[in-house]
Design a protein around this motif. Structure first.
Motif, PDB file in Angstrom:
ATOM      1  N   VAL A  49      17.987 -23.320  70.146  1.00  0.00           N
ATOM      2  CA  VAL A  49      18.895 -22.514  69.497  1.00  0.00           C
ATOM      3  C   VAL A  49      20.335 -22.812  69.730  1.00  0.00           C
ATOM      4  N   VAL A  50      21.079 -23.123  68.686  1.00  0.00           N
ATOM      5  CA  VAL A  50      22.424 -23.418  68.812  1.00  0.00           C
ATOM      6  C   VAL A  50      23.173 -21.987  69.136  1.00  0.00           C
ATOM      7  N   SER A  51      23.802 -21.926  70.640  1.00  0.00           N
ATOM      8  CA  SER A  51      24.112 -20.569  71.231  1.00  0.00           C
ATOM      9  C   SER A  51      25.213 -20.333  70.344  1.00  0.00           C
ATOM     10  N   ALA A  52      25.933 -21.211  69.586  1.00  0.00           N
ATOM     11  CA  ALA A  52      27.334 -20.679  69.064  1.00  0.00           C
ATOM     12  C   ALA A  52      26.888 -19.841  67.846  1.00  0.00           C
ATOM     13  N   THR A  53      25.819 -20.138  67.163  1.00  0.00           N
ATOM     14  CA  THR A  53      25.548 -19.420  66.001  1.00  0.00           C
ATOM     15  C   THR A  53      24.127 -18.385  66.207  1.00  0.00           C
ATOM     16  N   GLY A  54      23.439 -18.856  67.037  1.00  0.00           N
ATOM     17  CA  GLY A  54      22.338 -18.117  67.267  1.00  0.00           C
ATOM     18  C   GLY A  54      21.344 -18.464  66.235  1.00  0.00           C
ATOM     19  N   ARG A  55      21.428 -19.741  65.748  1.00  0.00           N
ATOM     20  CA  ARG A  55      20.328 -20.506  64.945  1.00  0.00           C
ATOM     21  C   ARG A  55      19.573 -21.394  65.571  1.00  0.00           C
ATOM     22  N   PRO A  56      18.463 -21.557  65.191  1.00  0.00           N
ATOM     23  CA  PRO A  56      17.757 -23.043  65.815  1.00  0.00           C
ATOM     24  C   PRO A  56      18.536 -24.471  65.153  1.00  0.00           C
ATOM     25  N   ALA A  57      18.651 -25.368  66.023  1.00  0.00           N
ATOM     26  CA  ALA A  57      18.814 -26.548  65.384  1.00  0.00           C
ATOM     27  C   ALA A  57      17.684 -26.885  64.339  1.00  0.00           C
ATOM     28  N   ARG A  58      17.940 -27.386  63.180  1.00  0.00           N
ATOM     29  CA  ARG A  58      16.644 -27.546  62.264  1.00  0.00           C
ATOM     30  C   ARG A  58      16.967 -29.040  61.750  1.00  0.00           C
ATOM     31  N   PRO A  59      15.991 -29.796  62.330  1.00  0.00           N
ATOM     32  CA  PRO A  59      16.072 -31.207  61.880  1.00  0.00           C
ATOM     33  C   PRO A  59      15.448 -31.456  60.409  1.00  0.00           C
ATOM     34  N   PHE A  60      15.473 -32.595  59.875  1.00  0.00           N
ATOM     35  CA  PHE A  60      14.984 -32.812  58.415  1.00  0.00           C
ATOM     36  C   PHE A  60      13.438 -32.885  58.650  1.00  0.00           C
ATOM     37  N   LEU A  61      12.547 -32.284  57.679  1.00  0.00           N
ATOM     38  CA  LEU A  61      11.079 -32.585  57.516  1.00  0.00           C
ATOM     39  C   LEU A  61      10.813 -33.695  56.529  1.00  0.00           C
ATOM     40  N   THR A  62      10.089 -34.612  56.897  1.00  0.00           N
ATOM     41  CA  THR A  62       9.674 -35.530  55.777  1.00  0.00           C
ATOM     42  C   THR A  62       8.386 -35.704  55.906  1.00  0.00           C
ATOM     43  N   VAL A  63       7.602 -35.274  54.744  1.00  0.00           N
ATOM     44  CA  VAL A  63       6.158 -35.245  54.339  1.00  0.00           C
ATOM     45  C   VAL A  63       5.834 -36.404  53.769  1.00  0.00           C
ATOM     46  N   GLU A  64       4.604 -36.865  54.411  1.00  0.00           N
ATOM     47  CA  GLU A  64       3.956 -38.162  53.851  1.00  0.00           C
ATOM     48  C   GLU A  64       2.908 -37.834  52.984  1.00  0.00           C
ATOM     49  N   GLY A  65       2.810 -38.221  51.765  1.00  0.00           N
ATOM     50  CA  GLY A  65       1.562 -37.693  50.995  1.00  0.00           C
ATOM     51  C   GLY A  65       1.126 -38.589  50.059  1.00  0.00           C
ATOM     52  N   LEU A  66       0.107 -38.189  49.533  1.00  0.00           N
ATOM     53  CA  LEU A  66      -0.874 -39.054  48.483  1.00  0.00           C
ATOM     54  C   LEU A  66      -0.304 -38.853  47.097  1.00  0.00           C
ATOM     55  N   TYR A  67       0.290 -39.912  46.348  1.00  0.00           N
ATOM     56  CA  TYR A  67       0.549 -39.650  45.082  1.00  0.00           C
ATOM     57  C   TYR A  67      -0.559 -40.386  44.242  1.00  0.00           C
ATOM     58  N   LEU A  68      -0.520 -40.024  42.979  1.00  0.00           N
ATOM     59  CA  LEU A  68      -1.483 -40.198  41.949  1.00  0.00           C
ATOM     60  C   LEU A  68      -0.566 -41.140  40.852  1.00  0.00           C
TER      61      LEU A  68
END
Lengths: 380, 728
Positions: free
Chosen positions: B274-293
């Motif tokens: 958590v970022v102490s200065a803001t009290g919020r967690p550090a939030r990385p990008f989420l990349t989702v791998e999926g199946l496309y039709l």
């Protein structure tokens, strides 16, 4: 103008001796021709004088000044190269002026000297051309001009005529001789062509495998070869050699004969020979004449090996025993002479030269005795 | 009759092929293959056929193959391209029960209300910690930094935290943690920023980087670096090395890191602090791998069936077990074997905090400005200024495309020019006029090959320069609009890096500096090699040609490593000699110098070889003659050697200048345009427009056309000069 003195010049290259102690002096205003077969070291000797190569031993003096430690530019010599070595990107004028420009001579002086030299060599109309726009003869003259314009103490020529065709060579040779007389400068001239050597030289120095064989006026070398090599080198066609054994009739003051396989010739004069001495008999072509009849003792019999007809004159190779002699004859008198035909030649025995014959001679066996001077007045 | 009936029956009975393209390797590929085998065994109507495509080629292949009907029925790819492929009509909707998947993973494939893909797995960042050095992961940044004094000692190559601090993908976690965002609400729009409110960086709102949160995040990482807590200019290899060797107790990395670590390393994984200065967690990008039709699938029904099978909980469990994949299915994590895998569980926890990467094409614009602001802050510039610069760059990159133009005016102009060209070409006396047919027949194969391999691509790319490539993949004819934009430097100041004129000036400086050094060094070394006193000449000759023989990208990467701030050989030598280390890629002069040094290393052998060849044609007697004329060594070079070398060197110089002008590899791989794009040359700028800035192919093609015209004019001029010299 200056005299050149070479004392004990030695040059080694990668463990090979190129020059083995040459002592030679060139007088002021003299044209010395260095002559010898390929690889004899004559060009190396010239480059040593120029300072383009370093000495392994010995001293070089020019005009009373020892120069062998000086850089080439300070020796006050000019050189004309075999390939002329003209700067291809410069005009004739620039080529000739280059050395003077580097010496920082005033412009006016440079121009005057270049014009003067160009006039001497009839190059005036070509001054603004580049080397590749010139003929071979013209390039050769530019190369000489570039040397002359610098007014050096000594001129060095490295086979300057070898890139010219035969006709031009003859003409330029004559011009060169004239030029030497006009300039009166000391010149050292390297060639392997004995005609150039004979015609141009005041004095000639004949080299072989880094050693000086003989130095002197051309005729002296021709007539009194110090050894078999000198004898065989000069003259066209060259001197022929027959292996023989000396025979002295009777005791003291008797007549000498040279006997070999298939011949027995009388030797003129008093040779200091003892009976049974192994000798080489040197015969010049001009001392052989076609003669069906001749006194015994002046006669060589053999069979014709080859006939070369050059026009008026012809050369005939005659096999005598296990040796060969070359004779010069009028072609018209030969008729239909074919190889294999028997032939007799009369020997002018006064012209014979005698050299030692030994296993270790290596082609330069010393002459044993010279015939009297003046005996060959017809040569020249 | 009966034969064809039998064939028909066979056709009805034989399973119909369903093609699936993927880029998996090793265990993940094995897992997918065994799932395909199971699927094929479970029914007999369809046969799932897998085809592995290299990851780098996948996106381009999909974009090109599907519209032409050559594509697969199904393919695996990250969710970020949904926004690019959906408008082009490449994707068909699929049925997905979002509740079965981890939050955000199924939603990542929703585009304008339609579900256009099914999630397989996700990737995000977590905190790795070395259990031999620390007992547990810190919960906050303050806790983390408090350990700095214990572990960090840059002089000894020890750090607190190893991660690629100069990479905006990694930095995004801090950015969001400090309350920063990528998108600002539209003017007049109300409500909170979308990315905060919904936990994802939505496509609405305009791109904006300059926010207080971003500023605080940049100040934070600048401090991390200044304190020596993180390594400078870290590459992924360096991060792996530092963490594996215990030289950094913590690392921020993704699930792929697991495979790079030694098997015997005792480490744990936890969500980012958590970022102490803001009290919020550090939030990385989420990349989702999926199946496309594919919308052009030949077997849509079979494809849907296979898709449902592959994303089922059972399949997911197999993928998680066999490949240790971070599967998107909730149920998989309840399985006993997965439940006790701390790595998978930690990443699952991290995913809950992660922000799904925005899938709109505009997201591609963020990287370059984001990266350059980050790098600027890391080399000590004020975060505020760096971010303002980034936003200026963003606006320039987002400049509206040139207006669509009627093709007629341009077409008429082109025809006029072509006509004039032909007219002048005809007037020139033709040497081949009335030439024999046989002669033309001999030339024909080579001519055809030239047309196909050279002329057509040139014409194609010239043609492309008159179009604008829309985000949805279509092209608009814009006439000379691209050229006008480039030459008018529309959207940015003339004296700033992305401007054509700035880049042109840098390119000319680059070419000039290189040529002077290439020729200088090449000639000097050739003279040295030619010197009669030199021993071992053959050996030196070979050694000196080696730089030329090594592929230039390898050389570039080696030099890039040598210029590294902390680990580079060059700074190592400087330090040994008592000089301060130089941050090579932080200033234009040093960065440019690094590029030039690399390219000089590559380029001098060519000039050396040319010079050696030319030297051997200069007779020794010329040097002798000059020596006797009283010329010193320098005068001999100046008046004899150099004038005679010039004719041989001139063509080499012309050739070399064209090569150098377009020497993409070195600039791209060594400085990469750092700092802030100032060391980019025209060709790397063109590359950026095509491949790093929303695929502006038309604009890039216009750049290429301008480069072509410049170089063509240059070589024609140079040829004339050569011809004049030769005739003189």
């Amino acid at each position: 103008m200056a005299e050149v003195e070479l004392k004990g010049i030695r040059k080694e290259l990668g463990g090979n001796a190129i020059l083995r102690g040459i002592d030679l002096a060139v007088a002021d205003g003299e044209l010395l021709v260095l002559v010898g077969p390929s690889g004899c070291g004559k060009t190396t000797l010239l480059r040593l004088v120029a300072g383009l190569e370093e000495l392994s031993g010995g001293e070089i003096w020019i005009g009373g000044r020892r120069v062998d430690a000086l850089p080439p530019a300070e020796r006050d010599v000019a050189m004309v190269f075999q390939s002329y070595a003209l700067y291809p990107h410069m005009t004739v004028r620039e080529n000739m002026a280059f050395g003077l420009t580097l010496k920082k001579l005033p412009r006016v002086e440079i121009d005057r000297r270049v014009e003067e030299t160009a006039a001497l060599l009839e190059l005036g109309a070509l001054l603004d051309r580049r080397p590749r726009q010139l003929s071979g003869g013209q390039r050769q003259r530019v190369a000489m001009g570039r040397a002359i314009v610098r007014r050096p103490q000594v001129f060095l020529f490295d086979e300057p005529l070898s890139n010219l065709d035969a006709a031009l060579r003859h003409q330029v040779r004559l011009e060169l001789g004239k030029l030497h007389r006009q300039l009166g400068s000391t010149m050292i001239y390297v060639t392997h062509d004995q005609v150039e050597a004979m015609t141009l030289a005041d004095r000639m120095a004949l080299l072989r495998a880094g050693e000086l064989m003989q130095a002197g006026p051309p005729l002296e070398l021709y007539e009194q070869p110090r050894n078999r090599f000198v004898g065989g080198f000069l003259g066209a066609p060259p001197m022929s050699f027959l292996a023989a054994t000396a025979r002295v009739d009777g005791a003291g003051g008797g007549r000498c004969r040279a006997e070999g396989r298939g011949f027995s010739l009388e030797l003129p004069g008093s040779f200091e020979l003892h009976d049974g001495r192994e000798i080489w008999l040197g015969v010049r072509p001009e001392d052989l004449a076609l003669a069906p009849v001749a006194p015994e003792g002046r006669l060589l019999r053999g069979s014709v090996d080859a006939v070369e007809i050059l026009g008026w004159e012809a050369h005939v190779e005659l096999r005598v025993g296990d040796g060969t002699v070359t004779a010069r004859a009028e072609a018209a008198r030969l008729g239909a002479l074919r190889p294999g035909a028997p032939l007799s030649l009369e020997v002018r025995t006064e012209g014979l030269r005698i050299f030692e014959r030994s296993a270790e001679g290596g082609g330069a066996e010393p002459a044993l005795a010279a015939a009297g001077k003046g005996a060959r007045a017809h040569v020249g | 009759m009966s034969a064809s009936a039998a064939l028909l029956a066979l056709a009805l009975v034989a399973p119909r092929p369903v093609a699936l393209w993927h880029s998996y390797r090793s265990e993940e590929a094995q897992a997918l293959q065994s799932l395909a085998d199971r699927f094929n065994a479970s029914q007999d109507r369809y046969r799932l056929e897998l085809l592995s495509i290299p990851f780098d080629a996948m996106s381009a292949k999909i974009s090109a193959a599907i519209p032409r009907g050559h594509g697969p029925d199904l393919f695996v790819f990250a969710h970020e391209r949904v926004g690019s492929w959906a408008p082009s009509g490449l994707l068909a909707p699929v049925a997905v029960d979002a509740a079965r998947f981890l939050p955000g993973t199924a939603e990542a494939f929703r585009w304008e209300g339609r579900q256009l893909g099914a999630p397989l797995a996700f990737k995000t960042l977590a905190l790795f910690f070395n259990r031999r050095l620390v007992a547990s992961a810190p919960k906050t940044t303050d806790e983390l930094l408090a350990l700095g004094g214990r572990f960090a000692d840059p002089a000894q190559g020890r750090f607190l935290l190893a991660y690629q601090s100069g990479d905006f993908y990694y930095h995004a976690a801090w950015l969001f943690g400090f309350g920063g965002s990528l998108f600002a609400p539209e003017e007049g729009g109300s409500g909170p920023r979308r990315d905060e409110a919904e936990g994802r960086a939505g496509s609405e709102g305009r791109l904006e980087l300059d926010t207080p949160g971003a500023e605080a995040s940049l100040a934070f990482v600048a401090k991390l670096q200044a304190e020596g807590f993180v390594p400078q200019e870290a590459t992924s290899a360096l991060v792996t090395e530092l963490f594996s060797q215990g030289k950094a107790p913590f690392a921020i990395n993704g699930p792929w890191f697991v495979g790079e670590l030694p098997k015997d390393l005792d480490y744990g994984v936890a969500p980012l602090p958590v970022v102490s200065a803001t009290g919020r967690p550090a939030r990385p990008f989420l990349t989702v791998e999926g199946l496309y039709l594919s919308a052009h699938a030949l077997e849509p029904e079979g494809a849907r069936e296979a898709l449902a099978f592959l994303v089922s909980d059972d399949s997911a469990l197999l993928r998680a077990k066999v490949a240790r994949q971070l599967v998107a299915n909730r149920a998989a994590y309840d399985d006993p074997s997965v439940a006790k895998d701390p790595v998978l569980q930690a990443f699952r926890a991290a995913a809950a905090l992660a922000i799904p990467m925005d899938a709109s094409p505009r997201m591609q614009l963020v990287w370059e400005p984001g990266q350059s602001a980050l790098r600027a802050a890391l080399r000590g510039e004020s975060p505020k200024v760096a971010l303002a610069g980034a936003d200026r760059q963003l606006r320039a990159l987002q400049r509206p495309p040139p207006p669509r133009a009627a093709p007629w005016a341009t077409l008429a102009l082109v025809l006029c020019l072509a006509g004039a060209g032909l007219f002048f070409a005809r007037r020139r006396p033709g040497t081949a006029e009335g030439g024999s047919r046989t002669a033309y027949a001999f030339v024909l194969p080579a001519a055809l090959a030239t047309v196909a391999l050279v002329l057509l691509p040139i014409l194609f790319s010239l043609g492309l320069a008159f179009f604008h490539h829309r985000a949805d993949g279509g092209y608009d004819f814009v006439g000379l609009g691209n050229f006008a934009d480039i030459l008018a430097s529309r959207g940015y100041a003339i004296i700033e890096p992305p401007s054509f004129y700035f880049t042109l000036a840098v390119t000319l400086l680059w070419t000039g500096a290189n040529l002077v050094l290439h020729v200088g060094l090449g000639v000097a070394l050739a003279l040295l090699l030619h010197a009669p006193w030199l021993r071992l000449r053959g050996l030196f000759r070979v050694l000196l040609v080696v730089p030329w023989a090594v592929p230039n990208y390898l050389t570039a990467l080696i030099w890039k490593g040598m210029f590294h701030r902390q680990y580079g050989a060059i700074n190592g030598i400087l330090r040994r000699l008592g000089f301060p280390a130089v941050s090579w890629f932080s200033h234009f002069a040093t960065s440019f110098g690094a590029d030039v040094a690399t390219n000089v290393w590559l380029g001098f052998p060519f000039m050396m070889v040319v010079t050696l060849g030319a030297l051997s044609t200069i007779p020794q007697e010329l040097h002798d003659a000059a020596t006797l004329d009283g010329a010193t060594a320098w005068q001999r070079f100046r008046h004899v050697t150099w004038p005679l070398l010039r004719p041989a060197l001139l063509p080499a110089v012309i050739l070399g200048s064209v090569w150098t002008f377009n020497m993409f590899n070195i600039v791209w791989l060594v400085s990469g345009g750092e700092p802030g794009g100032t060391t980019d040359i025209l060709i790397s700028e063109a590359y950026r427009w095509a491949f790093a800035r929303q695929a502006q192919y038309g604009y890039a093609a216009a750049y290429a056309a301008i480069i072509f015209v410049l170089l063509a004019a240059y070589s024609v001029g140079a040829q004339k000069l050569l011809a004049r010299r030769e005739s003189a």
